[in-house]
Design a protein around this motif. Structure first.
Motif, short mmCIF file in Angstrom:
data_model
loop_
_atom_site.label_atom_id
_atom_site.label_comp_id
_atom_site.label_asym_id
_atom_site.label_seq_id
_atom_site.Cartn_x
_atom_site.Cartn_y
_atom_site.Cartn_z
N HIS A 1 0.81 -1.22 -0.11
CA HIS A 1 0.02 -0.04 -0.03
C HIS A 1 0.80 1.30 0.17
O HIS A 1 0.42 2.29 -0.48
N LEU A 2 2.10 1.21 0.50
CA LEU A 2 2.97 2.35 0.49
C LEU A 2 3.38 2.48 -0.93
O LEU A 2 3.54 3.57 -1.45
N GLU B 1 0.84 4.03 -3.01
CA GLU B 1 0.53 5.42 -2.78
C GLU B 1 1.75 6.45 -3.63
O GLU B 1 1.52 7.35 -4.12
N SER C 1 1.16 6.06 -7.51
CA SER C 1 -0.25 6.86 -7.36
C SER C 1 0.09 8.37 -7.82
O SER C 1 -0.23 9.31 -8.56
N TYR D 1 5.86 15.49 -1.93
CA TYR D 1 5.00 14.89 -1.31
C TYR D 1 4.21 15.35 -0.10
O TYR D 1 5.15 15.14 1.03
N PRO E 1 1.12 15.03 2.37
CA PRO E 1 -0.19 14.16 2.69
C PRO E 1 -0.93 15.05 3.65
O PRO E 1 -0.35 15.85 4.32
N ARG F 1 -4.35 11.76 6.40
CA ARG F 1 -3.65 10.87 5.60
C ARG F 1 -2.32 10.47 6.38
O ARG F 1 -1.78 9.27 6.59
N LEU G 1 -0.85 6.90 7.81
CA LEU G 1 0.40 6.57 7.10
C LEU G 1 1.66 6.49 8.10
O LEU G 1 2.44 5.76 8.37
N ILE H 1 7.48 6.17 1.33
CA ILE H 1 6.64 6.45 0.03
C ILE H 1 7.58 7.58 -0.61
O ILE H 1 7.83 7.32 -1.90
#
Length: 208
Positions: A28-29, A32, A35, A122, A124, A128, A132, A140
């Motif tokens: 999932h990291l 992220e 994405s 980045y 967040p 978020r 995270l 990330i």
């Protein structure tokens, strides 16, 4: 203790790299990070066969690190000095966009964006970030930097070191990694008195 301490006796050897490769990041990291890259950074065009996606990544340490190492080579004293070096690097490697991983203050980030209009970072949302946590954000950012076509770090930061390891494991050319920033007053990026480039700890041939 930290796993890197356990691995230290076999650093750079087959056992080290096999262990390091097995330490994959959570899906999932990575998702992220990928994405963010897809939405905010340049993508590969047809016929582009170079390793890495077409952006420069920079790890710029500020805060306590910049204060502690202010008289050391490889550490720019100001945001303006760092931005000048990054702009020169983009021209040198023929890339128009830079991703900057940094612990710079909000004020410093604003100045970086003014000096480097194509910069991405980045950040967040508070919600978020709560999901995270700081460690997740670090991974990330590490993954975004690892997948760039070229990377410049802050030596001797261990974060820069880990990014270069990731880049080795991804098969990035050594010539696109193992670059460091310079202290003020540098002549060019090869100035040995002012610039601090990481040692090229590459994966020995035949390990994988």
């Amino acid at each position: 203790d930290r796993f890197e301490t356990v691995l230290h006796p076999v650093f750079g050897e087959k056992e080290y790299w096999l262990s390091r490769k097995s330490m994959g990041y959570a899906d999932h990291l990575k998702a992220e990070a990928e994405s963010f890259v897809k939405k905010n950074l340049p993508q590969r065009k047809d016929g582009d066969n170079e390793k890495g996606l077409p952006y420069l990544a920079v790890h710029l340490r500020r805060g306590d690190f910049a204060r502690s190492y202010k008289d050391q080579k490889g550490v720019p004293s100001t945001i303006a000095s760092a931005a000048k070096q990054i702009d020169e690097a983009m021209k040198r490697v023929h890339l128009n966009v830079v991703y900057i991983s940094t612990d710079a203050s909000a004020k410093e980030l604003k100045e970086l964006k003014r000096l480097l209009p194509t910069m991405e970072h980045y950040t967040p949302s508070k919600k978020r970030l709560g999901e995270l946590l700081d460690g997740g954000v670090s991974i990330i950012e590490q993954w975004i930097c690892a997948n760039a076509r070229h990377f410049i770090g802050t030596n001797p930061s261990t974060f820069t070191f880990r990014i270069n390891e990731d880049r080795e494991l991804l098969g990035m050319p050594a010539t696109s990694s193992f670059h460091g920033l310079c202290a003020d007053g540098y002549k060019d990026h090869n100035d040995e008195e002012k610039c601090d480039h990481p040692t090229k700890w590459t994966i020995p041939v035949g390990i994988f």
